[in-house]
Motif scaffolding. Structure first.
Motif, PDB file in Angstrom:
ATOM      1  N   CYS A  10       0.830  -1.212   0.000  1.00  0.00           N
ATOM      2  CA  CYS A  10       0.000   0.000   0.000  1.00  0.00           C
ATOM      3  C   CYS A  10       0.862   1.259   0.000  1.00  0.00           C
ATOM      4  O   CYS A  10       0.586   2.212  -0.735  1.00  0.00           O
ATOM      5  CB  CYS A  10      -0.934   0.015   1.211  1.00  0.00           C
ATOM      6  N   ILE A  11       1.915   1.262   0.804  1.00  0.00           N
ATOM      7  CA  ILE A  11       2.808   2.421   0.848  1.00  0.00           C
ATOM      8  C   ILE A  11       3.495   2.614  -0.494  1.00  0.00           C
ATOM      9  O   ILE A  11       3.586   3.731  -1.017  1.00  0.00           O
ATOM     10  CB  ILE A  11       3.831   2.270   1.998  1.00  0.00           C
ATOM     11  N   SER A  12       3.954   1.526  -1.086  1.00  0.00           N
ATOM     12  CA  SER A  12       4.610   1.603  -2.388  1.00  0.00           C
ATOM     13  C   SER A  12       3.639   2.101  -3.466  1.00  0.00           C
ATOM     14  O   SER A  12       4.009   2.938  -4.301  1.00  0.00           O
ATOM     15  CB  SER A  12       5.169   0.232  -2.768  1.00  0.00           C
ATOM     16  N   LEU A  13       2.413   1.623  -3.442  1.00  0.00           N
ATOM     17  CA  LEU A  13       1.413   2.083  -4.408  1.00  0.00           C
ATOM     18  C   LEU A  13       1.052   3.553  -4.195  1.00  0.00           C
ATOM     19  O   LEU A  13       0.873   4.302  -5.171  1.00  0.00           O
ATOM     20  CB  LEU A  13       0.155   1.219  -4.333  1.00  0.00           C
ATOM     21  N   LEU A  14       0.948   3.972  -2.938  1.00  0.00           N
ATOM     22  CA  LEU A  14       0.637   5.379  -2.666  1.00  0.00           C
ATOM     23  C   LEU A  14       1.765   6.296  -3.124  1.00  0.00           C
ATOM     24  O   LEU A  14       1.518   7.329  -3.755  1.00  0.00           O
ATOM     25  CB  LEU A  14       0.350   5.588  -1.181  1.00  0.00           C
ATOM     26  N   PHE A  19       3.749  10.154  -7.187  1.00  0.00           N
ATOM     27  CA  PHE A  19       4.731  10.554  -8.194  1.00  0.00           C
ATOM     28  C   PHE A  19       4.114  10.587  -9.593  1.00  0.00           C
ATOM     29  O   PHE A  19       4.409  11.486 -10.385  1.00  0.00           O
ATOM     30  CB  PHE A  19       5.950   9.630  -8.174  1.00  0.00           C
ATOM     31  N   LEU A  20       3.262   9.630  -9.913  1.00  0.00           N
ATOM     32  CA  LEU A  20       2.596   9.632 -11.217  1.00  0.00           C
ATOM     33  C   LEU A  20       1.666  10.832 -11.368  1.00  0.00           C
ATOM     34  O   LEU A  20       1.603  11.451 -12.440  1.00  0.00           O
ATOM     35  CB  LEU A  20       1.821   8.336 -11.422  1.00  0.00           C
ATOM     36  N   LEU A  21       0.965  11.180 -10.301  1.00  0.00           N
ATOM     37  CA  LEU A  21       0.079  12.344 -10.338  1.00  0.00           C
ATOM     38  C   LEU A  21       0.885  13.627 -10.532  1.00  0.00           C
ATOM     39  O   LEU A  21       0.524  14.478 -11.347  1.00  0.00           O
ATOM     40  CB  LEU A  21      -0.745  12.420  -9.052  1.00  0.00           C
ATOM     41  N   ILE A  22       1.997  13.766  -9.808  1.00  0.00           N
ATOM     42  CA  ILE A  22       2.844  14.948  -9.950  1.00  0.00           C
ATOM     43  C   ILE A  22       3.436  15.014 -11.357  1.00  0.00           C
ATOM     44  O   ILE A  22       3.482  16.078 -11.982  1.00  0.00           O
ATOM     45  CB  ILE A  22       3.958  14.945  -8.882  1.00  0.00           C
ATOM     46  N   GLY A  23       3.885  13.882 -11.874  1.00  0.00           N
ATOM     47  CA  GLY A  23       4.434  13.849 -13.229  1.00  0.00           C
ATOM     48  C   GLY A  23       3.402  14.219 -14.279  1.00  0.00           C
ATOM     49  O   GLY A  23       3.694  14.955 -15.223  1.00  0.00           O
ATOM     50  N   SER A  24       2.182  13.733 -14.122  1.00  0.00           N
ATOM     51  CA  SER A  24       1.117  14.056 -15.073  1.00  0.00           C
ATOM     52  C   SER A  24       0.742  15.533 -14.999  1.00  0.00           C
ATOM     53  O   SER A  24       0.538  16.192 -16.020  1.00  0.00           O
ATOM     54  CB  SER A  24      -0.118  13.209 -14.788  1.00  0.00           C
ATOM     55  N   TYR A  25       0.666  16.049 -13.786  1.00  0.00           N
ATOM     56  CA  TYR A  25       0.347  17.465 -13.605  1.00  0.00           C
ATOM     57  C   TYR A  25       1.437  18.346 -14.217  1.00  0.00           C
ATOM     58  O   TYR A  25       1.150  19.329 -14.892  1.00  0.00           O
ATOM     59  CB  TYR A  25       0.182  17.767 -12.110  1.00  0.00           C
ATOM     60  N   GLY A  26       2.701  17.966 -14.001  1.00  0.00           N
ATOM     61  CA  GLY A  26       3.801  18.729 -14.570  1.00  0.00           C
ATOM     62  C   GLY A  26       3.809  18.690 -16.081  1.00  0.00           C
ATOM     63  O   GLY A  26       4.137  19.674 -16.740  1.00  0.00           O
ATOM     64  N   LEU A  27       3.452  17.564 -16.637  1.00  0.00           N
ATOM     65  CA  LEU A  27       3.409  17.433 -18.095  1.00  0.00           C
ATOM     66  C   LEU A  27       2.367  18.367 -18.703  1.00  0.00           C
ATOM     67  O   LEU A  27       2.565  18.929 -19.773  1.00  0.00           O
ATOM     68  CB  LEU A  27       3.110  15.984 -18.477  1.00  0.00           C
ATOM     69  N   VAL A  28       1.268  18.575 -17.996  1.00  0.00           N
ATOM     70  CA  VAL A  28       0.208  19.442 -18.496  1.00  0.00           C
ATOM     71  C   VAL A  28       0.521  20.917 -18.231  1.00  0.00           C
ATOM     72  O   VAL A  28       0.287  21.775 -19.082  1.00  0.00           O
ATOM     73  CB  VAL A  28      -1.145  19.061 -17.843  1.00  0.00           C
ATOM     74  N   SER A  39       9.069  16.088 -16.197  1.00  0.00           N
ATOM     75  CA  SER A  39       7.979  15.343 -15.550  1.00  0.00           C
ATOM     76  C   SER A  39       7.968  13.862 -15.905  1.00  0.00           C
ATOM     77  O   SER A  39       7.973  13.022 -15.007  1.00  0.00           O
ATOM     78  CB  SER A  39       6.641  15.973 -15.898  1.00  0.00           C
ATOM     79  N   PRO A  40       7.935  13.486 -17.176  1.00  0.00           N
ATOM     80  CA  PRO A  40       7.879  12.050 -17.454  1.00  0.00           C
ATOM     81  C   PRO A  40       9.162  11.314 -17.137  1.00  0.00           C
ATOM     82  O   PRO A  40       9.136  10.144 -16.783  1.00  0.00           O
ATOM     83  CB  PRO A  40       7.565  11.970 -18.941  1.00  0.00           C
ATOM     84  N   THR A  41      10.297  11.992 -17.228  1.00  0.00           N
ATOM     85  CA  THR A  41      11.542  11.261 -17.000  1.00  0.00           C
ATOM     86  C   THR A  41      11.861  11.103 -15.533  1.00  0.00           C
ATOM     87  O   THR A  41      12.497  10.124 -15.156  1.00  0.00           O
ATOM     88  CB  THR A  41      12.726  11.949 -17.698  1.00  0.00           C
ATOM     89  N   LYS A  42      11.441  12.017 -14.716  1.00  0.00           N
ATOM     90  CA  LYS A  42      11.795  11.927 -13.302  1.00  0.00           C
ATOM     91  C   LYS A  42      10.634  11.409 -12.460  1.00  0.00           C
ATOM     92  O   LYS A  42      10.693  10.323 -11.898  1.00  0.00           O
ATOM     93  CB  LYS A  42      12.268  13.291 -12.818  1.00  0.00           C
ATOM     94  N   ALA A  43       9.574  12.192 -12.382  1.00  0.00           N
ATOM     95  CA  ALA A  43       8.468  11.834 -11.498  1.00  0.00           C
ATOM     96  C   ALA A  43       7.736  10.582 -11.958  1.00  0.00           C
ATOM     97  O   ALA A  43       7.445   9.698 -11.145  1.00  0.00           O
ATOM     98  CB  ALA A  43       7.500  13.006 -11.393  1.00  0.00           C
ATOM     99  N   GLY A  47       7.258   6.966 -10.170  1.00  0.00           N
ATOM    100  CA  GLY A  47       5.915   6.454  -9.914  1.00  0.00           C
ATOM    101  C   GLY A  47       5.731   5.043 -10.425  1.00  0.00           C
ATOM    102  O   GLY A  47       5.193   4.169  -9.721  1.00  0.00           O
ATOM    103  N   ILE A  48       6.171   4.783 -11.636  1.00  0.00           N
ATOM    104  CA  ILE A  48       6.066   3.428 -12.189  1.00  0.00           C
ATOM    105  C   ILE A  48       6.921   2.463 -11.379  1.00  0.00           C
ATOM    106  O   ILE A  48       6.544   1.308 -11.165  1.00  0.00           O
ATOM    107  CB  ILE A  48       6.485   3.430 -13.676  1.00  0.00           C
ATOM    108  N   THR A  49       8.067   2.932 -10.889  1.00  0.00           N
ATOM    109  CA  THR A  49       8.915   2.083 -10.051  1.00  0.00           C
ATOM    110  C   THR A  49       8.188   1.678  -8.781  1.00  0.00           C
ATOM    111  O   THR A  49       8.253   0.517  -8.367  1.00  0.00           O
ATOM    112  CB  THR A  49      10.240   2.811  -9.713  1.00  0.00           C
TER     113      THR A  49
END
Length: 125
Positions: A10-14, A19-28, A39-43, A47-49
């Motif tokens: 759960c902690i890993s998924l959260l 990180f995926l949410l931050i990366g998506s927000y940064g991309l937009v 955004s996609p390369t770092k955050a 997140g996928i990790t």
């Protein structure tokens, strides 16, 4: 499944989801292509990790031995994401995509485009 594994998953998924949410927000929200590459390369890679680590824990518990497919996917992402971002930045540079006005060192873009050596600033005597 033991409770401590569920907590770790759960902690890993959260963390991965944040990180995926931050990366998506940064991309937009980021204004130009040079900033959007961060955004996609770092955050998003982090997140996928996080999601893949949770999947690895779950699959390892189900199979009874260490599941390495997720580790291989993570390793592949960590290696290829920076290379892809570098290639996209070079393409934008050679297509003369303009950065925003506040970008520092815009005068060096032509030097980089022509593959010249960047000279360090001279110190006054």
């Amino acid at each position: 499944m033991p409770f401590y594994l569920e907590i770790i998953m759960c902690i890993s998924l959260l963390i991965g989801g944040v990180f995926l949410l931050i990366g998506s927000y940064g991309l937009v929200r980021l204004p130009d292509i040079y900033m959007r590459l961060h955004s996609p390369t770092k955050a998003s890679t982090l997140g996928i990790t996080g999601v893949l680590i949770a999947s690895m824990i779950f699959q390892s518990h189900l199979k009874g031995f260490l599941s390495i497919q997720e580790l291989l996917i993570t390793l592949f992402l960590l290696i290829t994401a920076p290379v892809a971002a570098n290639m996209i930045a070079k393409t934008a540079l050679h297509h003369r995509t303009k950065p925003i006005e506040k970008t520092q060192n815009q005068d060096l873009m032509e030097t980089i485009r022509n593959r010249e050596t960047i000279k360090p600033p001279q110190e006054p005597n």
